[in-house]
Design an enzyme around this catalytic site. Structure first.
Site, PDB file in Angstrom:
ATOM      1  N   ASP A 244      84.362  74.849  19.136  1.00 57.58           N
ATOM      2  CA  ASP A 244      83.258  74.185  18.666  1.00 57.58           C
ATOM      3  C   ASP A 244      81.954  74.456  19.528  1.00 57.58           C
ATOM      4  O   ASP A 244      81.731  75.431  19.865  1.00 57.58           O
ATOM      5  CB  ASP A 244      83.695  72.598  18.763  1.00 57.58           C
ATOM      6  CG  ASP A 244      83.011  71.632  17.584  1.00 57.58           C
ATOM      7  OD1 ASP A 244      81.774  71.547  17.686  1.00 57.58           O
ATOM      8  OD2 ASP A 244      83.892  71.221  17.032  1.00 57.58           O
TER       9      ASP A 244
ATOM     10  N   HIS B 286      78.098  68.162  18.917  1.00 58.87           N
ATOM     11  CA  HIS B 286      79.313  68.078  17.745  1.00 58.87           C
ATOM     12  C   HIS B 286      80.705  68.025  18.562  1.00 58.87           C
ATOM     13  O   HIS B 286      81.809  67.301  17.933  1.00 58.87           O
ATOM     14  CB  HIS B 286      79.084  69.094  16.663  1.00 58.87           C
ATOM     15  CG  HIS B 286      79.907  69.019  15.628  1.00 58.87           C
ATOM     16  ND1 HIS B 286      81.390  69.880  15.697  1.00 58.87           N
ATOM     17  CD2 HIS B 286      79.856  68.668  14.440  1.00 58.87           C
ATOM     18  CE1 HIS B 286      81.869  69.798  14.315  1.00 58.87           C
ATOM     19  NE2 HIS B 286      80.917  68.828  13.588  1.00 58.87           N
TER      20      HIS B 286
ATOM     21  N   SER C 125      84.525  66.723   9.707  1.00 55.13           N
ATOM     22  CA  SER C 125      84.545  66.917  11.103  1.00 55.13           C
ATOM     23  C   SER C 125      85.037  65.925  11.856  1.00 55.13           C
ATOM     24  O   SER C 125      85.869  66.269  12.928  1.00 55.13           O
ATOM     25  CB  SER C 125      83.399  67.094  11.752  1.00 55.13           C
ATOM     26  OG  SER C 125      82.906  68.760  11.392  1.00 55.13           O
TER      27      SER C 125
END
Length: 844
Positions: free
Chosen positions: A249, A295, A468
């Protein structure tokens, strides 16, 4: 060593002791524990775990049943399933130069570009994938891949270096990355060992559909509660111990208090980033975990976020450890960075990229990124992970609500993809749907993904939405399953089955599925239910109790007391099981034989835990004072063999208040304990429904008295209201609600707006504002916006450009010019009526 002490449950009489060398490798030697006790008594076994010659570490202890001997049918199916080679597939795109690279080179043929070169010959991973030991399996996969790449790339690498290029070798698939111009691409395509030359594509990070920085007060994330993680923690005592999760990620904010101590490189006195972190996006790479986008930090918090001071419960498996590779930066993930990260996950290296350690690979990898339209380029990397026994989870994408929108690599048959649901268990509008390009049902399942509370890169907590956020719920669930039953580690098929068959079924026929179909292309097999999956996965040997963890001193021996409980068997006889010790990724096993002898003055008690309000069974835990502690079956039932006498019982279950009771043996053979849910419980009297029947004059009010009571143990705020419902006049008469004959007819014809306003004579709240005039359309709607002309908005519903503040009671194209009358006027102090009387629809 193993030392066995037999102790009568009541008087604690020491009967015997037995010594036995321990540990032994699974299946090695004749090491065994054998003990006996009368029915209704307890035997305690002291196990000495030998850690001499090893550094200090910790071990996990598990109960296991005896392995079932393979049947002829299972052997036959195994031979069919494992026949033939297992070669990592190449990207399924036209070659030898991919269309994307051809387009890039046609625009700038002399401009150097990053290329990925796939060699034709790929390694056969079938033999390595069948190695049973986790560490040895990983080593075999890596050795097969590296040796094959070294041998087959040697000539090509030498030629490229002679031409002045600086190629980069990959082995997870047999590929080479090199930067060059169109002439080099043409040369590569002509080499006999080359199958495909592609561009270094930038793939889109599956970024959140919604983000929020609203002040948050929830102590436990709603998604964690909805999938049942707290129930699994409390009922089974499983929080992901012994399992490592990996993330590809944007990185992870190491300093977040909910994540720091879950990092595999953290200890009380040091931080070590070798084999635990690698940055493939920056030059020079970051030497410690960090996240400039947020994220990856958010997804990691959903997997393993731990309660810290002033913190929240955000992680599904808070006792698991994490490692991470950064391959995505500023919302994009390049091919070469993703390849390098995939390879590093298979065999983590130190910060210099040296000394690969496949034994330190993660058990689970979360991938909240993907590309649309479907792109098969990553298939080989997923297959290599699968061969090594790594369970990889992918988000299904945020391209809904349309069908055939699943992103890659989540849409691969070899991948496990996850769609997003909201708190009402409805699919999120943005969640991508299947089927994939081959007609395969996708996603595999769904999980909470709307406004998910998790960790943020600034050390706080925030909300994000998207698939996600759904995928790490499933990655954390796998960590719980494998922690609950280590025999599942590396068994991808069994793990998929446990996840899907224990999901909450959600039917949909939106994307070509039959009505009521499960699985389907919206929810897959349904919404994740980790509590049910862990319940199905765990092994419970009722008569065997042992501590979950044991600290092993450096170069020493540690003793562990294991209990063999003859109060938790139905009758005398011989009972067999195994004791598993897990440390440093390896398992040691010892068979246990328990001979239960006839006992005097005992009786068998059958009982059940039930919900006070529903009467249904409750999964929980039952403890007897000076007796056994046991977990009930899913329907709340339990059995115990107890000495004659009076016994105190305490029952508890997740979400319920504990209850105590007394039972006499042998007087009671069946005993029910009623549990009260630890929440408000609303009761209405009279029941079940409040209805008003009879004739009411217009605007007549009638009072109805009823009682609202809260019979639960938690406070409850009640705001009674009547829900808005459609109403009709059911007597069939043509009587009008108001006699409007005193008001003149309005000059409306077909498809026009009355430019003179209707002056209401009072203020009316419409869409957040107060208005005292409206404008009328011949099609039956009014609005607060002044028209530019009589035909400016002459539309029937549905219409794409109705004016601001429209109220539309009709869904028709009316024609007052063909008949009928339209009147309007104020009929009382705060009532204004517009009346369409016998106005026909437009006939065309």
């Amino acid at each position: 060593m193993v030392r066995v002490e037999r102790v009568l449950a009541v008087v604690g009489l020491l009967l015997a002791a037995l010594h036995l060398l321990f540990p032994r490798e699974a299946g090695a030697g004749d090491a065994a524990v054998r003990a006996s006790a009368p029915l209704g008594t307890v035997t305690r076994v002291v196990v000495e775990i030998d850690n001499r010659g090893r550094p200090a570490t910790s071990a996990l202890l598990y109960e296991a049943r005896e392995p079932e001997p393979p049947s002829a049918s299972s052997s036959a199916s195994l031979s069919v399933a494992t026949s033939g080679p297992l070669r990592v597939p190449l990207p399924n795109v036209p070659g030898p130069i991919s269309p994307a690279l051809q387009r890039a080179l046609s625009r700038q043929p002399d401009q150097p570009t990053e290329m990925v070169v796939y060699l034709r010959e790929q390694a056969d991973l079938r033999p390595a994938s069948l190695v049973p030991d986790w560490n040895e399996r990983g080593a075999a996969v890596v050795e097969t891949l590296t040796q094959h790449a070294e041998r087959s790339q040697k000539s090509l690498l030498a030629d490229l270096r002679r031409q002045g290029y600086e190629p980069r070798s990959f082995w997870i698939v047999n590929a080479v990355a090199v930067r060059g111009e169109g002439q080099l691409a043409e040369w590569l395509a002509q080499q006999p060992e080359v199958a495909l030359v592609t561009e270094n594509v930038k793939h889109r990070l599956d970024t959140s559909a919604i983000e929020s920085s609203t002040s948050l007060t929830d102590s436990v994330a709603w998604g964690v509660i909805q999938v049942g993680a707290p129930s699994a923690w409390q009922t089974w005592g499983v929080q992901g111990e012994g399992i490592v999760v990996g993330s590809i990620d944007t990185g992870v904010a190491l300093t977040h208090t909910a994540l720091l101590k879950a990092y595999r490189g953290w200890s009380s006195d040091t931080l070590s980033h070798d084999f635990n972190w690698h940055d493939f996006t920056n030059l020079p790479p970051s030497s410690a975990p960090n996240d400039e986008q947020g994220h990856g930090t958010h997804t990691m918090g959903t997997m393993v976020g731990r309660r810290a001071p002033e913190g929240r419960d955000t992680g599904i498996a808070p006792a698991s450890r994490w490692i991470a590779a950064r391959a995505c930066d500023s919302g994009l993930c390049g091919d070469t960075a993703l390849i390098a990260a995939a390879q590093w996950m298979l065999a983590p290296t130190d910060l210099e990229g040296e000394n690969p350690r496949p034994d330190l690979r993660p058990h689970v990898i979360n991938n909240s990124w993907g590309s649309t339209p479907p792109d098969p380029w990553y298939t080989g990397y997923v297959e290599a992970w699968n061969a090594a026994g790594i369970f990889s989870v992918f988000s299904n994408g945020n391209n809904g609500p349309g069908c055939n929108t699943s992103g890659s690599p989540g849409d691969y048959a070899a991948s496990f993809s996850v769609g997003a649901t909201d708190a009402a268990d409805e699919v999120a509008s943005y969640s991508s749907r299947g089927p994939n390009s081959d007609g395969l049902t996708k996603p595999d399942m769904t999980a909470p993904g709307a406004e998910i509370l998790s960790t943020t890169m600034d050390g706080a907590y925030g909300l994000k939405s998207g698939s996600s956020m759904a995928a790490p719920h499933v990655a954390g669930a796998v960590a719980l399953l494998w922690s609950a039953n280590p025999a599942l580690i590396g068994d991808l098929t069994a793990t998929r089955t446990l996840l899907t068959l224990n999901a909450l079924p959600r039917a949909s026929d939106q994307c070509g599925d039959a009505e009521g179909a499960v699985p389907n292309n919206v929810y897959g097999w349904g919404r994740l239910d980790v509590a049910r999956a862990v319940q199905a996965a765990r092994v419970d040997v009722p008569w065997l109790d042992l501590p979950r963890t044991v600290a092993l001193p450096e170069d020493g021996i540690q003793t562990v007391e294991v209990t063999l409980d003859a109060r938790r068997v139905a009758a005398p006889g011989q009972y067999r099981a195994r004791l598993l010790v897990s440390r440093e990724g390896k398992f040691e096993t010892i068979p246990v034989t328990f001979d239960v002898l006839p006992g005097a003055e005992t009786a068998r008690l059958r009982g059940r835990l039930v919900d006070r309000w529903t009467g249904g069974g409750v999964l929980g835990r039952v403890s007897f004072a000076d007796g056994p502690t046991l977990v009930t079956e899913a329907d709340g039932s339990f059995t115990a063999t107890l000495p004659h006498g009076t016994h105190q019982i305490e029952a508890e279950a997740y979400g319920y208040l504990p209850v105590r009771s007394t039972v006499s043996i042998p007087g009671n053979s069946d005993h029910t304990l009623t549990l009260v849910e630890d929440s408000p419980h609303l009761e209405l009297h009279p029941q079940p429904n409040l209805t008003i029947r009879g004739d009411l004059e217009f605007a007549e009010q009638r009072a109805v008295t009823f009682t609202v009571s809260n019979e639960g143990p938690r406070p409850l705020e009640v705001a009674p209201s009547v829900p808005p419902t459609e109403w009709t006049i059911e007597d069939g008469s043509a009587a009008t609600l108001y006699d409007m004959r005193a008001f003149p007819s309005l000059p409306l014809t077909d498809s026009m707006i009355l430019t003179d306003s209707l002056e209401l004579g009072f203020a009316l709240p419409i869409y957040g504002g107060l208005v005292n005039r409206l404008y009328l359309s011949s099609d039956g709607w009014v609005s607060v916006a002044r028209p530019e002309g009589s035909d400016a908005w002459a539309l029937c519903l549905p219409g794409s450009n109705l004016p601001t503040g429209t109220l539309a009671p009709f869904w028709a194209d009316l024609d007052p010019g063909a008949g009928g009358t339209v009147r309007a006027g104020r009929v009382s102090r705060n009532t204004y009526v517009v009346s369409f009387e016998a106005v026909p629809e437009w006939r065309q």
